[in-house]
Design a protein around this motif. Structure first.
Motif, mmCIF file in Angstrom:
data_model
loop_
_atom_site.group_PDB
_atom_site.id
_atom_site.type_symbol
_atom_site.label_atom_id
_atom_site.label_comp_id
_atom_site.label_asym_id
_atom_site.label_seq_id
_atom_site.Cartn_x
_atom_site.Cartn_y
_atom_site.Cartn_z
ATOM 1 N N THR A 7 21.490 32.730 50.253
ATOM 2 C CA THR A 7 22.840 32.763 49.623
ATOM 3 C C THR A 7 23.341 31.239 49.651
ATOM 4 O O THR A 7 23.290 30.882 50.759
ATOM 5 N N VAL A 9 26.031 28.452 48.818
ATOM 6 C CA VAL A 9 27.667 28.467 48.721
ATOM 7 C C VAL A 9 27.794 26.774 48.480
ATOM 8 O O VAL A 9 27.409 26.108 49.290
ATOM 9 N N TYR A 10 28.195 26.687 47.046
ATOM 10 C CA TYR A 10 28.704 25.076 47.012
ATOM 11 C C TYR A 10 30.049 24.399 47.806
ATOM 12 O O TYR A 10 30.921 25.231 47.587
ATOM 13 N N TYR A 21 31.905 27.827 58.935
ATOM 14 C CA TYR A 21 31.107 29.221 59.083
ATOM 15 C C TYR A 21 30.446 29.244 60.351
ATOM 16 O O TYR A 21 30.350 30.474 60.811
ATOM 17 N N LEU A 49 24.719 26.024 52.681
ATOM 18 C CA LEU A 49 25.872 25.102 52.136
ATOM 19 C C LEU A 49 25.471 23.805 51.736
ATOM 20 O O LEU A 49 24.795 23.115 52.105
ATOM 21 N N ARG A 63 36.106 32.080 41.082
ATOM 22 C CA ARG A 63 35.027 32.381 41.806
ATOM 23 C C ARG A 63 34.557 33.620 41.395
ATOM 24 O O ARG A 63 35.291 34.660 41.427
ATOM 25 N N GLU A 66 31.041 36.388 46.284
ATOM 26 C CA GLU A 66 31.653 36.162 47.366
ATOM 27 C C GLU A 66 30.576 36.375 48.468
ATOM 28 O O GLU A 66 29.646 36.967 48.285
ATOM 29 N N VAL A 67 30.674 35.788 49.451
ATOM 30 C CA VAL A 67 29.801 35.883 50.941
ATOM 31 C C VAL A 67 30.549 37.097 51.430
ATOM 32 O O VAL A 67 31.743 37.292 51.846
ATOM 33 N N ASN A 113 35.885 29.185 48.429
ATOM 34 C CA ASN A 113 34.862 30.297 48.329
ATOM 35 C C ASN A 113 35.187 31.603 48.906
ATOM 36 O O ASN A 113 35.795 31.412 49.939
#
Length: 121
Positions: A7, A9-10, A21, A49, A63, A66-67, A113
């Motif tokens: 996954t 995430v920008y 995180y 990331l 967005r 989602e995480v 995010n």
């Protein structure tokens, strides 16, 4: 075929996002470059990331994903995670509530995010 799911995430600043995180998840990166940092989440799953893909991400950009951190334990465990994150100053978008899949809450990382906490299926 052997594959893993990453996954991505920008983010604006990969090291800053990694600190965020890493602190929330209680883990250290498994791979690091200046603009791309990954965390091994378990067999076949990573969270990465990635910076410098967009100019100035801001929290007001919509967005569409989602995480989701799926945790063991019941509603009390989820509420405890919520209180811990709130005490760390994490932006909370939706406080704990009951949804069709169980108790959940929604937070945001410093780039906006979405990060959901929910019960493990």
């Amino acid at each position: 075929m052997t594959a893993s799911v990453v996954t991505i995430v920008y983010v604006n600043d990969a090291p800053a996002a990694a600190r965020f995180y890493g602190d929330l998840l209680g883990i250290s990166p498994s791979f690091e470059t200046p603009g791309y940092i990954a965390f091994g989440l378990g067999p076949g799953a990573d969270l990465a990331l990635w910076a410098d893909q967009f100019e100035s991400l801001t929290p007001d950009v919509p967005r569409t994903s989602e995480v989701c951190l799926a945790i063991d334990g019941g509603p009390e465990e989820l509420d405890a995670v919520f209180q811990q994150w709130r005490s760390k100053g994490v932006t909370i978008l939706h406080e704990p509530h009951d949804a069709g899949f169980g108790r959940t809450f929604l937070a945001a990382d410093p780039d906006g995010n979405r990060v959901r906490v929910a019960p493990q299926d």
